[in-house]
Write an enzyme that holds these catalytic residues in place. Structure first.
Site, mmCIF file in Angstrom:
data_model
loop_
_atom_site.group_PDB
_atom_site.id
_atom_site.type_symbol
_atom_site.label_atom_id
_atom_site.label_comp_id
_atom_site.label_asym_id
_atom_site.label_seq_id
_atom_site.Cartn_x
_atom_site.Cartn_y
_atom_site.Cartn_z
ATOM 1 N N PHE A 73 0.902 -1.599 -0.001
ATOM 2 C CA PHE A 73 0.017 0.330 0.026
ATOM 3 C C PHE A 73 0.367 1.344 -0.427
ATOM 4 O O PHE A 73 0.418 2.126 0.730
ATOM 5 C CB PHE A 73 -1.047 -0.004 1.103
ATOM 6 C CG PHE A 73 -2.224 -0.181 1.201
ATOM 7 C CD1 PHE A 73 -2.735 -2.077 -0.317
ATOM 8 C CD2 PHE A 73 -3.432 -0.003 0.521
ATOM 9 C CE1 PHE A 73 -3.634 -2.566 -0.808
ATOM 10 C CE2 PHE A 73 -4.594 0.084 0.408
ATOM 11 C CZ PHE A 73 -4.517 -1.119 -0.660
ATOM 12 N N CYS B 158 -15.536 1.779 -1.438
ATOM 13 C CA CYS B 158 -15.683 1.277 -0.305
ATOM 14 C C CYS B 158 -14.572 2.467 0.340
ATOM 15 O O CYS B 158 -15.426 3.387 0.775
ATOM 16 C CB CYS B 158 -14.969 0.356 0.502
ATOM 17 S SG CYS B 158 -15.849 -1.208 -0.006
HETATM 18 C C1 UDX Z 1 -10.224 -1.933 0.250
HETATM 19 C C2 UDX Z 1 -9.533 -2.569 1.249
HETATM 20 O O1 UDX Z 1 -8.519 -3.226 0.937
HETATM 21 C C3 UDX Z 1 -10.568 -4.310 1.765
HETATM 22 O O2 UDX Z 1 -10.272 -4.707 3.158
HETATM 23 C C4 UDX Z 1 -12.564 -3.276 2.060
HETATM 24 O O3 UDX Z 1 -13.171 -4.653 2.820
HETATM 25 C C5 UDX Z 1 -12.959 -2.947 1.201
HETATM 26 O O4 UDX Z 1 -12.395 -1.488 0.479
HETATM 27 P P1 UDX Z 1 -10.388 -2.617 -2.416
HETATM 28 O O5 UDX Z 1 -11.483 -1.408 -3.013
HETATM 29 O O6 UDX Z 1 -11.604 -3.938 -3.089
HETATM 30 O O7 UDX Z 1 -10.349 -2.986 -0.865
HETATM 31 O O8 UDX Z 1 -9.336 -2.011 -3.446
HETATM 32 P P2 UDX Z 1 -8.220 -2.003 -2.374
HETATM 33 O O9 UDX Z 1 -7.110 -2.845 -2.535
HETATM 34 O O10 UDX Z 1 -8.052 -2.495 -0.944
HETATM 35 O O11 UDX Z 1 -7.674 -0.804 -3.476
HETATM 36 C C6 UDX Z 1 -8.192 0.648 -3.463
HETATM 37 C C7 UDX Z 1 -7.743 1.517 -4.173
HETATM 38 O O12 UDX Z 1 -6.745 1.703 -3.649
HETATM 39 C C8 UDX Z 1 -7.548 1.390 -5.393
HETATM 40 O O13 UDX Z 1 -8.167 2.385 -6.256
HETATM 41 C C9 UDX Z 1 -5.749 1.201 -5.866
HETATM 42 O O14 UDX Z 1 -5.682 1.310 -6.964
HETATM 43 C C10 UDX Z 1 -5.588 2.507 -4.816
HETATM 44 N N1 UDX Z 1 -4.079 1.895 -4.465
HETATM 45 C C11 UDX Z 1 -3.964 0.780 -2.942
HETATM 46 C C12 UDX Z 1 -3.282 2.728 -4.597
HETATM 47 O O15 UDX Z 1 -3.477 3.622 -5.311
HETATM 48 N N2 UDX Z 1 -1.680 2.674 -3.941
HETATM 49 C C13 UDX Z 1 -1.900 0.861 -3.369
HETATM 50 O O16 UDX Z 1 -0.224 1.129 -2.704
HETATM 51 C C14 UDX Z 1 -2.550 0.418 -3.388
#
Ligand code: UDX
Length: 434
Positions: free
Chosen positions: A250, A261
């Site tokens: 992350f 979410c």
């Molecule tokens: C998230 C939570 O991870 C999960 O535990 C919860 O139940 C629901 O919300 P999700 O929405 O499926 O899950 O996506 P996630 O993989 O968390 O990514 C969220 C956003 O962050 C995406 O748009 C992704 O591109 C962005 N992101 C993620 C980044 O910009 N940088 C990162 O390092 C990680």
């Protein structure tokens, strides 16, 4: 063996229903949307989620899993999981609880005496206590628990069957025992089991999502500093990530978080903190939200810096529409938001996505879409890489060079091989890399 119902058949509900059936339970999935239910009955998942359609077909043919719009069919179930959505309100930042209220009312109407209602939806803290007291008046034999779900889209099946923790908010040993029975086979793999009270269980979910959003916005703030100071955020993220207290996940800098979410959960959390008189405690989330939205604007600024402030008539190729790879979800997608803003400024925008073209078209019919990368790139004045699908890392920059009008690319996800693109003659820009 317990009989289960799952109410709400979105990403969470369909996955939960199919996963619980695969553990051997009889499961009935219920939704008010008859189109969705008809699709599920015929073995089709109404959205893209890796491995889910295979699991669904397998469980339907086992005879354990059924779908219906008829709530009376949950009357012989012992446990009811409520998995409906809690979107952001149309005219504010709080969560819209219409679907949660409707689902609990419908379930309570048909649930047999003594059965357990389990909320899985992400709700503002205090919602469960309110529902519990309403049930105590209207249906005193029904019990309530809250069991937040942490699944990530793209890994929904994996996260449901191999969770990294199970959190249950309960008010009795009996309710905890029932949930232990449901999750018995997962617990054999030493999954941590956390018993909490109702408000803590609700809070765990929004706290986890707020932390994740903070981590992403932190690294995107560092990206801004790197750009100002001439540093490289990808090297910085790697270096700080080796500290186990920080961790490397992350910390991918880019155009930020979107989806169904993270954005709405941090906003609903702020709204709730205000109601609780504790708004100061979450004031920082406002900044997390602004940093996140600023990253989208930064891409638009870079486009203007590269091809001129007047975007009228310019052809812009956008690689990616989904909010993240391995998903067709376009809810609050940073990629699609950037594409729409650039279109509104007069550009001719072509969006490519391997899975999300149809959902994207519904939200933004004004944009052009294609499922062929070459068509997207052809004659482009600039290319924007906005969702890090694997297929985009497999593009040959030399071949792509021959398709575009002007070889300029902005990597909004810091996922492409900069050296290879530069070597092929591209002007390459990325967020947080000078
Ligand atoms: C998230 C939570 O991870 C999960 O535990 C919860 O139940 C629901 O919300 P999700 O929405 O499926 O899950 O996506 P996630 O993989 O968390 O990514 C969220 C956003 O962050 C995406 O748009 C992704 O591109 C962005 N992101 C993620 C980044 O910009 N940088 C990162 O390092 C990680």
């Amino acid at each position: 063996m317990l009989k289960l119902s799952v109410v709400g058949t979105g990403y969470l509900g369909v996955t939960h229903a199919a996963a619980m059936s695969s553990l051997g339970f009889e499961v009935v999935g219920v939704d008010v949307d008859s189109k969705k239910i008809a699709q599920l009955q015929s073995g089709r998942v109404p959205f893209f989620e890796p491995h889910l359609e295979e699991l669904l077909s397998k469980e339907l043919s086992s005879g354990r899993l059924k779908f219906t719009t008829d709530f009376s069919q949950l009357s012989d179930c012992d446990v009811h999981f409520i998995c409906v959505g809690t979107p952001q309100q149309k005219d504010g930042i709080a969560a819209d609880l219409t679907y949660v209220d409707a689902a609990f009312n419908s379930v309570a109407k048909y649930a047999k005496a003594g059965s357990l209602l389990v909320g899985k939806s992400t709700v503002p803290v205090g919602t469960a206590e309110k529902i519990k007291s309403e049930l105590a008046n209207s249906h005193p034999t029904l019990e309530l628990a809250w069991n937040p779900e942490f699944l990530r889209e793209g890994f929904a099946v994996e996260d449901t069957l191999r969770p990294n923790r199970l959190v249950v908010g309960v008010t009795s040993d009996k309710a905890e025992k029932v949930l232990q029975e449901v999750y018995q086979s997962l617990l054999k793999n030493n999954v941590p089991w956390i018993r909490a009270d109702l408000p803590t269980a609700e809070l765990v979910k929004v706290a986890a999502n707020s932390f994740l959003a903070t981590k992403i916005s932190f690294i995107n703030a560092m990206a801004e500093i790197c750009e100002a100071a001439g540093g490289d955020v990808t090297v910085l993220a790697k270096a700080i990530g080796y500290d186990p207290r920080i961790g490397s996940r992350f910390l991918q800098a880019g155009i930020g978080f979107g989806g169904g979410c993270l954005p709405k959960d941090i906003r609903a959390f702020m709204a709730r903190s205000q109601e609780l008189g504790a708004e100061q405690s979450l004031e920082f989330l406002r900044e997390i939200d602004s940093i996140n939205l600023r990253a989208r604007q930064r891409v638009i600024d870079l486009v203007r810096a590269d091809i001129g402030t007047d975007l009228k008539g310019k052809k812009i190729a956008v690689l990616g529409g989904a909010f993240k790879p391995d998903s067709d979800d376009v809810r609050d997608s940073p990629a699609l938001d950037i594409a729409a803003q650039i279109h509104a400024a007069g550009a001719n925008v072509s969006v490519h996505d391997p899975k999300a073209v149809e959902p994207a078209r519904i939200r933004h019919p004004e944009l052009q879409y294609t499922t062929e990368i070459d068509d997207c790139l052809r004659d482009a004045d600039i290319v924007l890489h906005l969702t890090e699908w694997k297929i985009y890392r497999e593009i040959d920059p030399k071949v792509a060079h021959g398709l575009v009008k002007s070889a300029r690319i902005i990597d909004g996800r810091n996922a492409l091989d900069r050296e290879a693109w530069v070597a092929a003659g591209w002007k390459f820009r990325a967020l947080g890399r000078s």
